[in-house]
Scaffold this active site. Structure first.
Site, PDB file in Angstrom:
ATOM      1  N   LYS A 200      27.490 106.729  70.256  1.00 17.65           N
ATOM      2  CA  LYS A 200      28.932 106.868  70.045  1.00 17.65           C
ATOM      3  C   LYS A 200      29.249 108.239  69.455  1.00 17.65           C
ATOM      4  CE  LYS A 200      32.735 104.630  67.628  1.00 17.65           C
ATOM      5  NZ  LYS A 200      33.192 103.491  66.828  1.00 17.65           N
ATOM      6  N   GLU A 206      18.066 109.668  64.868  1.00 18.83           N
ATOM      7  CA  GLU A 206      17.014 109.037  65.682  1.00 18.83           C
ATOM      8  C   GLU A 206      17.249 109.311  67.166  1.00 18.83           C
ATOM      9  OE1 GLU A 206      18.781 107.630  63.311  1.00 18.83           O
ATOM     10  OE2 GLU A 206      17.649 106.106  62.207  1.00 18.83           O
ATOM     11  N   GLY A 260      30.486 100.354  67.339  1.00 21.66           N
ATOM     12  CA  GLY A 260      29.155 100.431  67.954  1.00 21.66           C
ATOM     13  C   GLY A 260      28.599  99.066  68.312  1.00 21.66           C
ATOM     14  N   ARG A 261      28.677  98.124  67.381  1.00 24.56           N
ATOM     15  CA  ARG A 261      28.072  96.801  67.623  1.00 24.56           C
ATOM     16  C   ARG A 261      28.917  95.918  68.542  1.00 24.56           C
ATOM     17  NH1 ARG A 261      29.378  97.865  62.540  1.00 24.56           N
ATOM     18  NH2 ARG A 261      30.997  96.700  61.443  1.00 24.56           N
ATOM     19  N   GLU A 346      26.029  93.626  59.800  1.00 25.42           N
ATOM     20  CA  GLU A 346      26.677  94.931  59.631  1.00 25.42           C
ATOM     21  C   GLU A 346      28.190  94.731  59.484  1.00 25.42           C
ATOM     22  OE1 GLU A 346      25.132  99.032  61.218  1.00 25.42           O
ATOM     23  OE2 GLU A 346      26.544  98.296  62.695  1.00 25.42           O
ATOM     24  N   HIS A 377       6.846  76.302  65.319  1.00 21.04           N
ATOM     25  CA  HIS A 377       5.455  76.368  64.855  1.00 21.04           C
ATOM     26  C   HIS A 377       5.275  77.462  63.815  1.00 21.04           C
ATOM     27  CE1 HIS A 377       4.151  73.394  67.803  1.00 21.04           C
ATOM     28  NE2 HIS A 377       5.131  73.917  68.524  1.00 21.04           N
ATOM     29  N   LYS A 497      20.654 107.314  55.226  1.00 20.55           N
ATOM     30  CA  LYS A 497      20.605 108.420  56.201  1.00 20.55           C
ATOM     31  C   LYS A 497      20.681 109.754  55.471  1.00 20.55           C
ATOM     32  CE  LYS A 497      23.264 106.261  59.956  1.00 20.55           C
ATOM     33  NZ  LYS A 497      24.476 106.407  60.746  1.00 20.55           N
TER      34      LYS A 497
HETATM   35  O1  F6P Z   1      23.400 102.584  61.679  1.00 18.47           O
HETATM   36  C1  F6P Z   1      24.760 102.532  61.766  1.00 18.47           C
HETATM   37  C2  F6P Z   1      25.328 102.812  63.105  1.00 18.47           C
HETATM   38  O2  F6P Z   1      26.463 103.578  62.900  1.00 18.47           O
HETATM   39  C3  F6P Z   1      25.657 101.562  63.885  1.00 18.47           C
HETATM   40  O3  F6P Z   1      26.819 100.958  63.482  1.00 18.47           O
HETATM   41  C4  F6P Z   1      25.688 102.084  65.270  1.00 18.47           C
HETATM   42  O4  F6P Z   1      25.679 101.061  66.197  1.00 18.47           O
HETATM   43  C5  F6P Z   1      24.456 102.940  65.254  1.00 18.47           C
HETATM   44  O5  F6P Z   1      24.450 103.516  63.968  1.00 18.47           O
HETATM   45  C6  F6P Z   1      24.356 103.988  66.317  1.00 18.47           C
HETATM   46  O6  F6P Z   1      25.344 104.962  66.225  1.00 18.47           O
HETATM   47  P1  F6P Z   1      25.633 105.950  67.420  1.00 18.47           P
HETATM   48  O7  F6P Z   1      26.004 105.137  68.603  1.00 18.47           O
HETATM   49  O8  F6P Z   1      26.753 106.809  66.952  1.00 18.47           O
HETATM   50  O9  F6P Z   1      24.384 106.751  67.679  1.00 18.47           O
END
Ligand code: F6P
Length: 532
Positions: A200, A206, A260-261, A346, A377, A497
């Site tokens: 987003k 990452e 995002g979610r 979240e 199990h 972060k």
């Molecule tokens: O870790 C938090 C967060 O902002 C989530 O809410 C989101 O889904 C994810 O990081 C990824 O963010 P982006 O799509 O901006 O890379």
């Protein structure tokens, strides 16, 4: 008395409530506490509730003005107040011809335009008209993203495996741990691999680290000019996409009013659309849209998301439950609990209310789960005989995509038996009648009285999966309204972060002075020493 006091009083009263007795006394209990909607059955009769509880919970919802809150969300009001944003994932799956306005502008033409862009592109990959830089067909798609830019596509691609094009291999790389990327690349060839960089913000550490590694891998094999044929982006941030070197022609956009979610319904679902095809993707949107209509229009007594939300808030707020388990009896739904963890935790993992005040009551529960029967199990022992109250959602399709022998009957027998066992337990008399020795009776006793919902769905299809995800999204929304929290921000993930950004240069530069606490300093020093 306030509604909160009424509910507290009711919760005290329910300490003496016994589910097994309640079923014995009232043979209409299931009749009273279940809802059917399309291919779904929600049986919530095995909960620690009576009619009065449900009435009070409904009253609570009314006092919180749940109905108008639902309308506000669907109408595009800026209910994400801390970020001054509308919350309109429902617009991404609006299959009606009704316009939806944000800041006076109908967003539907743009939504449909992106959907069309995704359609053209996914078809081109699937039918081989989109070729790699050396004119070879794409066989492997690597979605690079994390959190909401990963979990939805991963979960749904797995859930809809029977609908996936078998000649396309889908990979999902999320972790900055190089192993994740290395393992995906090992299975792919640069000439036939497409990367979808899904973020987003297009700034997530990452994802950007993984994206750069992917670009280096590809350009080393095919040269920089090949990037255009092997990289596309999904983002709200055109500037950063350009900066990364992806042609904005190959950028699939979404908007800041999609969390995002909650983003699987639009461009973030590109990898999924490539895997299952446009028509199936549309079916998923149709299912979610149908659930939206149900949520918007059904009265609270017959409203699945409202009932699930009320029950969830009842256990967390009044019955002392701190966690809850989602247990899908379908191997294809194995990633659903992980997906719901982000959705629920979240969204509602908050301790400040909408007015900025510290909350004095428990909010979002700890969610966990695994597919049945595997979980039976391992951790079910604790759910049956442990000291914690853990409400459970069982989810089971009545028909399997793989009806082999009597596998599915065995699976279904297990899910039904688990809900019965949790509810009934096993008492001393029953154990005695079975001839269990006196010494073993305490160990073999099951108190029962442990709550569960059972959601039966005819079959997991794109349509029913869409409806199922929307069901949980709205459940989470209902709980947020009851707790007066903003379910749509996530500031809690920021601190870690920021601190990681500070620590990174300290790990690589051993002369940098460390100013942390003694534990953090020692950990950094140990890593510095060992990574020479
Ligand atoms: O870790 C938090 C967060 O902002 C989530 O809410 C989101 O889904 C994810 O990081 C990824 O963010 P982006 O799509 O901006 O890379």
């Amino acid at each position: 008395m306030t509604i909160y006091q009424d509910l507290q009083k009711k919760a005290k009263e329910m300490q003496g409530f016994n589910l097994r007795e309640a079923f014995e006394k009232d043979n209409k209990r299931f009749q009273k506490f279940h809802v059917e909607w399309q291919d779904f059955l929600l049986d919530y009769s095995k909960n620690l509730i009576d009619e009065k509880t449900m009435k009070l919970l409904e009253k609570w919802a009314n006092e919180c003005q749940l109905s108008s809150a639902i309308q506000s969300m669907f109408n595009g009001e800026k209910i994400n107040t801390t970020e001054n944003r509308a919350v309109l994932h429902t617009a991404l799956r609006n299959r009606s011809s009704n316009p939806i306005f944000v800041d006076g502008k109908d967003v539907m033409p743009d939504v449909l335009k992106v959907l069309d862009h995704m359609h053209q592109f996914s078809d081109a990959i699937r039918n081989g008209t989109w070729l790699g830089a050396t004119n070879k067909r794409i066989t492997d798609i690597i979605n690079i993203g994390i959190g909401g830019s990963d979990l939805g596509p991963v979960m749904a691609t797995k859930a809809l495996t029977p609908y996936c094009e078998p000649s396309l291999h889908m990979h999902f790389v999320s972790n900055v741990d190089g192993t994740d990327m290395a393992e995906a690349l090992r299975q792919c060839h640069p000439e036939t691999t497409l990367f979808i960089i899904s973020s987003k913000t297009f700034t997530t550490l990452e994802t950007m680290t993984n994206a750069k590694t992917a670009r280096a891998w590809l350009s080393k094999a095919l040269g920089e000019n090949a990037i255009a044929k092997h990289f596309v982006a999904v983002s709200t941030n055109e500037k950063e996409v350009k900066k990364f070197g992806i042609d904005t022609e190959n950028m699939f956009v979404f908007w800041n009013w999609v969390g995002g979610r909650y983003s699987i319904w639009g461009a973030i679902g590109l990898s999924l659309m490539i895997a299952i095809g446009y028509d199936n993707f549309i079916q998923m949107l149709e299912g979610a849209h149908a659930m939206d209509q149900h949520f918007k229009t059904a009265d609270f007594k017959n409203n699945m998301p409202v009932i699930l939300g009320l029950l969830g808030a009842w256990y967390t707020g009044y019955m002392g439950a701190e966690s809850y388990a989602v247990l899908p009896y379908d191997q294809y739904l194995s990633r659903l609990p992980a997906y719901l963890q982000q959705l629920d935790m979240e969204s509602n993992g908050k301790s400040i209310d909408k007015n900025g005040k510290i909350i004095s009551y428990p909010t979002g529960p700890i969610l966990f789960g695994e597919p049945g029967t595997n979980g039976q199990h391992s951790f079910y022992q604790l759910i049956h005989q442990g000291t914690h109250l853990i409400p459970v959602d069982f989810i089971a399709p009545i028909h399997s995509h793989n009806e082999i022998g009597n596998h599915h009957d065995i699976l279904l027998a297990n899910v039904v038996a688990q809900s019965e066992a949790l509810m009934r337990g096993k008492n001393k008399k029953e154990l005695k009648d079975e001839g269990i020795s006196k010494e073993l009776i305490p160990f073999k006793t099951f108190t029962g009285n442990r709550p569960s919902n059972t959601i039966l769905i005819d079959k997991i299809t794109p349509y029913t999966l869409g409806a199922l995800i929307a069901l949980y999204e709205h459940k989470v929304f209902v709980m947020g309204i009851l707790w007066n929290i903003n379910s749509f921000d996530q500031f809690g993930v920021e601190l870690g972060k920021q601190l990681a950004k500070n620590i990174l240069p300290e790990l690589t530069d051993k002369h940098k002075k460390l100013n942390h606490d003694s534990s953090t300093n020692a950990l950094v020093e140990k890593i510095r020493k060992m990574r020479k």
